[in-house]
Design a protein around this motif. Structure first.
Motif, PDB file in Angstrom:
ATOM      1  N   MET A   1       0.804  -1.198   0.000  1.00 58.41           N
ATOM      2  CA  MET A   1       0.000   0.000   0.000  1.00 58.41           C
ATOM      3  C   MET A   1       0.848   1.264   0.000  1.00 58.41           C
ATOM      4  N   ALA A   2       2.157   1.119   0.104  1.00 61.61           N
ATOM      5  CA  ALA A   2       3.016   2.295   0.106  1.00 61.61           C
ATOM      6  C   ALA A   2       3.071   2.943  -1.278  1.00 61.61           C
ATOM      7  N   ALA A   3       2.684   2.219  -2.305  1.00 63.01           N
ATOM      8  CA  ALA A   3       2.705   2.766  -3.670  1.00 63.01           C
ATOM      9  C   ALA A   3       1.583   3.791  -3.839  1.00 63.01           C
ATOM     10  N   MET A   4       1.822   4.762  -4.671  1.00 63.39           N
ATOM     11  CA  MET A   4       0.876   5.854  -4.906  1.00 63.39           C
ATOM     12  C   MET A   4      -0.428   5.337  -5.500  1.00 63.39           C
ATOM     13  N   GLY A   5      -1.558   5.713  -4.882  1.00 64.84           N
ATOM     14  CA  GLY A   5      -2.874   5.407  -5.417  1.00 64.84           C
ATOM     15  C   GLY A   5      -3.434   4.059  -5.040  1.00 64.84           C
ATOM     16  N   ILE A   6      -2.658   3.221  -4.390  1.00 63.83           N
ATOM     17  CA  ILE A   6      -3.132   1.882  -4.039  1.00 63.83           C
ATOM     18  C   ILE A   6      -3.679   1.921  -2.616  1.00 63.83           C
ATOM     19  N   SER A   7      -4.963   1.578  -2.480  1.00 63.83           N
ATOM     20  CA  SER A   7      -5.627   1.635  -1.187  1.00 63.83           C
ATOM     21  C   SER A   7      -5.966   0.227  -0.708  1.00 63.83           C
ATOM     22  N   THR A   8      -6.599   0.159   0.449  1.00 62.75           N
ATOM     23  CA  THR A   8      -6.976  -1.145   1.005  1.00 62.75           C
ATOM     24  C   THR A   8      -8.003  -1.833   0.116  1.00 62.75           C
ATOM     25  N   THR A  10      -8.205  -1.652  -3.145  1.00 64.82           N
ATOM     26  CA  THR A  10      -7.479  -2.206  -4.288  1.00 64.82           C
ATOM     27  C   THR A  10      -6.785  -3.499  -3.893  1.00 64.82           C
ATOM     28  N   ILE A  11      -6.122  -3.489  -2.746  1.00 67.77           N
ATOM     29  CA  ILE A  11      -5.436  -4.689  -2.278  1.00 67.77           C
ATOM     30  C   ILE A  11      -6.442  -5.810  -2.031  1.00 67.77           C
ATOM     31  N   ALA A  12      -7.593  -5.483  -1.469  1.00 64.34           N
ATOM     32  CA  ALA A  12      -8.619  -6.504  -1.229  1.00 64.34           C
ATOM     33  C   ALA A  12      -9.075  -7.129  -2.546  1.00 64.34           C
ATOM     34  N   ASP A  13      -9.313  -6.298  -3.566  1.00 64.07           N
ATOM     35  CA  ASP A  13      -9.728  -6.838  -4.863  1.00 64.07           C
ATOM     36  C   ASP A  13      -8.642  -7.730  -5.466  1.00 64.07           C
ATOM     37  N   MET A  14      -7.390  -7.351  -5.311  1.00 66.33           N
ATOM     38  CA  MET A  14      -6.295  -8.164  -5.845  1.00 66.33           C
ATOM     39  C   MET A  14      -6.162  -9.480  -5.088  1.00 66.33           C
ATOM     40  N   LEU A  15      -6.383  -9.459  -3.781  1.00 67.14           N
ATOM     41  CA  LEU A  15      -6.318 -10.696  -3.005  1.00 67.14           C
ATOM     42  C   LEU A  15      -7.455 -11.641  -3.372  1.00 67.14           C
ATOM     43  N   VAL A  16      -8.605 -11.095  -3.728  1.00 65.88           N
ATOM     44  CA  VAL A  16      -9.710 -11.929  -4.199  1.00 65.88           C
ATOM     45  C   VAL A  16      -9.330 -12.603  -5.512  1.00 65.88           C
ATOM     46  N   VAL A  17      -8.667 -11.874  -6.399  1.00 63.88           N
ATOM     47  CA  VAL A  17      -8.225 -12.448  -7.667  1.00 63.88           C
ATOM     48  C   VAL A  17      -7.231 -13.573  -7.421  1.00 63.88           C
ATOM     49  N   LEU A  18      -6.309 -13.343  -6.479  1.00 71.79           N
ATOM     50  CA  LEU A  18      -5.290 -14.355  -6.193  1.00 71.79           C
ATOM     51  C   LEU A  18      -5.875 -15.607  -5.577  1.00 71.79           C
ATOM     52  N   GLY A  19      -6.896 -15.463  -4.768  1.00 70.71           N
ATOM     53  CA  GLY A  19      -7.477 -16.613  -4.090  1.00 70.71           C
ATOM     54  C   GLY A  19      -6.592 -17.079  -2.957  1.00 70.71           C
ATOM     55  N   ASP A  20      -6.813 -18.303  -2.526  1.00 72.96           N
ATOM     56  CA  ASP A  20      -6.051 -18.821  -1.392  1.00 72.96           C
ATOM     57  C   ASP A  20      -4.767 -19.515  -1.806  1.00 72.96           C
ATOM     58  N   ALA A  62     -11.388  -2.769 -12.558  1.00 69.92           N
ATOM     59  CA  ALA A  62     -11.885  -1.463 -12.108  1.00 69.92           C
ATOM     60  C   ALA A  62     -10.959  -0.866 -11.051  1.00 69.92           C
ATOM     61  N   ALA A  63     -10.412  -1.712 -10.179  1.00 73.48           N
ATOM     62  CA  ALA A  63      -9.480  -1.226  -9.156  1.00 73.48           C
ATOM     63  C   ALA A  63      -8.209  -0.689  -9.808  1.00 73.48           C
ATOM     64  N   LEU A  64      -7.703  -1.389 -10.812  1.00 73.07           N
ATOM     65  CA  LEU A  64      -6.520  -0.913 -11.529  1.00 73.07           C
ATOM     66  C   LEU A  64      -6.818   0.390 -12.274  1.00 73.07           C
ATOM     67  N   VAL A  67      -6.638   3.224  -9.741  1.00 74.97           N
ATOM     68  CA  VAL A  67      -5.245   3.527  -9.410  1.00 74.97           C
ATOM     69  C   VAL A  67      -4.601   4.317 -10.549  1.00 74.97           C
ATOM     70  N   ALA A  68      -4.874   3.911 -11.777  1.00 75.48           N
ATOM     71  CA  ALA A  68      -4.302   4.612 -12.935  1.00 75.48           C
ATOM     72  C   ALA A  68      -4.788   6.054 -12.987  1.00 75.48           C
ATOM     73  N   LEU A  69      -6.067   6.291 -12.713  1.00 71.86           N
ATOM     74  CA  LEU A  69      -6.591   7.656 -12.732  1.00 71.86           C
ATOM     75  C   LEU A  69      -5.947   8.518 -11.653  1.00 71.86           C
ATOM     76  N   VAL A  70      -5.798   7.963 -10.455  1.00 79.85           N
ATOM     77  CA  VAL A  70      -5.174   8.724  -9.362  1.00 79.85           C
ATOM     78  C   VAL A  70      -3.738   9.072  -9.728  1.00 79.85           C
ATOM     79  N   ARG A  71      -3.024   8.105 -10.266  1.00 86.51           N
ATOM     80  CA  ARG A  71      -1.632   8.361 -10.638  1.00 86.51           C
ATOM     81  C   ARG A  71      -1.534   9.372 -11.774  1.00 86.51           C
ATOM     82  N   MET A  72      -2.453   9.325 -12.725  1.00 85.64           N
ATOM     83  CA  MET A  72      -2.415  10.274 -13.831  1.00 85.64           C
ATOM     84  C   MET A  72      -2.669  11.701 -13.346  1.00 85.64           C
ATOM     85  N   GLN A  73      -3.376  11.845 -12.239  1.00 86.47           N
ATOM     86  CA  GLN A  73      -3.689  13.177 -11.719  1.00 86.47           C
ATOM     87  C   GLN A  73      -2.642  13.694 -10.742  1.00 86.47           C
TER      88      GLN A  73
END
Length: 125
Positions: A1-8, A10-20, A62-64, A67-73
């Protein structure tokens, strides 16, 4: 989460994609495909271009996008990248596609790369 624009979220959505079982994802390209940000050739004649994959996990995509929009701004290196790509003649949609793939690569490196186990010698002291 230290990266710019990545929030909890976003991380939650990515962990769902990864699965267990994150070991099942062998490469960042496979992770990008799961997120729906892998490029698909959409060339015709002498034109060589790519488009976004419409498959994959739409929430992760959608989460990515967010993040892309926040970084672009707000992220100066990303803003410089957008200006450079715009000068090259890329459309905003193509620039976002490239940014989303880069962000997916960055998240994959943080979430899926195996970290070496802590040595027993450091714990003995």
């Amino acid at each position: 989460m230290a990266a710019m624009g990545i929030s909890t979220g976003t991380i939650a959505d990515m962990l769902v994609v990864l699965g267990d079982n994150p070991e099942r994802i062998r490469s960042e390209a496979a992770f990008a495909s799961l997120c729906g940000v892998c490029p698909i050739p959409a060339s015709s004649g002498k034109t060589s271009r790519h488009r976004l994959n419409r498959g994959g996990n739409r929430r992760a995509n959608a989460a990515l996008y967010r993040v892309a929009l926040v970084r672009m701004q707000r992220h100066p290196p990303t803003r410089a990248y957008v200006e450079r790509r715009t000068a090259e003649g890329k459309s905003p949609r193509e620039i976002r596609r490239c940014l989303k793939r880069y962000i997916a690569r960055e998240i994959f490196a943080h979430l899926c790369m195996r970290k070496p186990p802590a040595s027993a010698e450091g714990n003995a002291a």
